[in-house]
Design a protein around this motif. Structure first.
Motif, short mmCIF file in Angstrom:
data_model
loop_
_atom_site.label_atom_id
_atom_site.label_comp_id
_atom_site.label_asym_id
_atom_site.label_seq_id
_atom_site.Cartn_x
_atom_site.Cartn_y
_atom_site.Cartn_z
N UNK A 13 0.83 -1.22 0.00
CA UNK A 13 0.00 0.00 0.00
C UNK A 13 0.86 1.26 0.00
N UNK A 14 2.13 1.12 0.34
CA UNK A 14 3.06 2.27 0.37
C UNK A 14 4.47 1.69 0.45
N UNK A 15 5.46 2.57 0.30
CA UNK A 15 6.87 2.14 0.38
C UNK A 15 7.14 1.01 -0.61
N UNK A 16 6.70 1.21 -1.84
CA UNK A 16 6.78 0.17 -2.87
C UNK A 16 8.20 -0.34 -3.11
N UNK A 17 9.18 0.58 -3.10
CA UNK A 17 10.53 0.11 -3.42
C UNK A 17 11.11 -0.70 -2.25
N UNK A 18 10.73 -0.36 -1.03
CA UNK A 18 11.25 -1.10 0.14
C UNK A 18 10.66 -2.51 0.18
N UNK A 19 9.33 -2.58 0.07
CA UNK A 19 8.68 -3.90 0.09
C UNK A 19 9.07 -4.71 -1.15
N UNK A 20 9.08 -4.04 -2.29
CA UNK A 20 9.41 -4.74 -3.54
C UNK A 20 10.80 -5.37 -3.44
N UNK A 21 11.77 -4.59 -2.99
CA UNK A 21 13.16 -5.08 -2.86
C UNK A 21 13.19 -6.29 -1.91
N UNK A 22 12.51 -6.13 -0.77
CA UNK A 22 12.50 -7.19 0.25
C UNK A 22 11.89 -8.49 -0.32
N UNK A 23 10.77 -8.37 -1.01
CA UNK A 23 10.08 -9.57 -1.51
C UNK A 23 10.84 -10.18 -2.70
N UNK A 24 11.26 -9.34 -3.62
CA UNK A 24 11.95 -9.86 -4.81
C UNK A 24 13.29 -10.50 -4.42
N UNK A 25 14.04 -9.81 -3.56
CA UNK A 25 15.34 -10.37 -3.17
C UNK A 25 15.21 -11.64 -2.33
N UNK A 26 14.04 -11.84 -1.76
CA UNK A 26 13.82 -13.08 -0.98
C UNK A 26 13.40 -14.24 -1.88
N UNK A 27 13.12 -13.95 -3.14
CA UNK A 27 12.81 -15.04 -4.08
C UNK A 27 11.49 -14.93 -4.80
#
Ligand code: 5RP
Length: 228
Positions: free
Chosen positions: A77-91
């Protein structure tokens, strides 16, 4: 990563059944998905599991299913780059941004996905959206949407009515890859006949079945009846 790339290229609708793992623990999620693994193409780390265990759930699911596409249903819902990085880098291969988010959040999630490489974003849509937003998403470069009949709306009696079907149709006509979710059962599949659905997601229908493998097989067989 290469194995997933190849799989994404080869996928057709008959190869696109996603299990939603809204479990409270990744051990239970892995055990549920293993039971139906043969018929599953996409593994979703559900919002509930993400809230329960965070990014570790993505890491564990990716480890357990290295050849499947992994979706982190973050409903960002916000902080797209932070969450995106966290989720994508986790796999995660895909992650979701909720339709209530600012278009800036969507843009930043798409951007981080491109930067990390080969990651895609889905806007998760409930009935609270405007077509003006949808046009903005398109301009922002969004490829995928998920049409979600919310779990709570279902409890209040929401059906797969004509409004749902027409919305899905219009989204597909706009060129989005449209995924359908929200208490999907075998008999719901045919309602979307004639629309180029990208992925069907089922969670409880598979996880809560007496025979999860059979439930997943029946969903896939039903998909094969109407799409080839
Ligand atoms: C809940 C979700 C679920 O993942 C989605 O609704 C699919 O699960 P089910 O088939 O059990 O409804 O996004 O917020």
């Amino acid at each position: 990563l290469h194995r997933v790339d190849r799989r994404q290229r080869q996928m057709c609708i008959r190869d696109r059944l996603q299990i939603a793992l809204d479990n409270l623990s990744s051990d239970q999620a892995i055990s549920d998905a293993k039971k139906a693994e043969k018929y599953l193409d996409v593994i979703e780390v559900g919002t509930i599991l993400l809230a329960s265990e965070g990014k570790n759930a993505i890491i564990k699911l990716k480890e357990a299913f290295p050849n499947k596409i992994i979706v982190a249903d973050g409903k960002i819902a916000d902080a797209g780059s932070v969450f995106g990085k966290m989720f994508f880098e986790s796999g995660a291969d895909y992650t979701t941004v909720i339709c209530a988010a600012e278009t800036s959040t969507l843009k930043q999630t798409i951007e981080i996905g491109k930067k990390i490489g080969n990651k895609d974003v889905q806007v998760e849509m409930t009935s609270h959206f405007t077509w003006e937003q949808v046009n903005e998403w398109k301009e922002a470069g969004l490829n995928q949407v998920v049409w979600h009949r919310s779990r709570d709306a279902q409890k209040d009696g929401a059906k797969w009515d004509d409004k749902n079907i027409q919305t899905v149709k219009r989204l597909a006509e706009m060129g989005f890859k449209v995924t359908v979710t929200g208490g999907v059962e075998k008999d719901d599949i045919k309602l979307f006949k004639g629309i180029p659905i990208y992925i069907f997601i089922a969670g409880r229908t598979i996880r809560d079945a007496q025979n999860p493998e059979l439930a997943a097989k029946e969903l896939k067989d039903e998909i094969s009846k109407y799409w080839n």
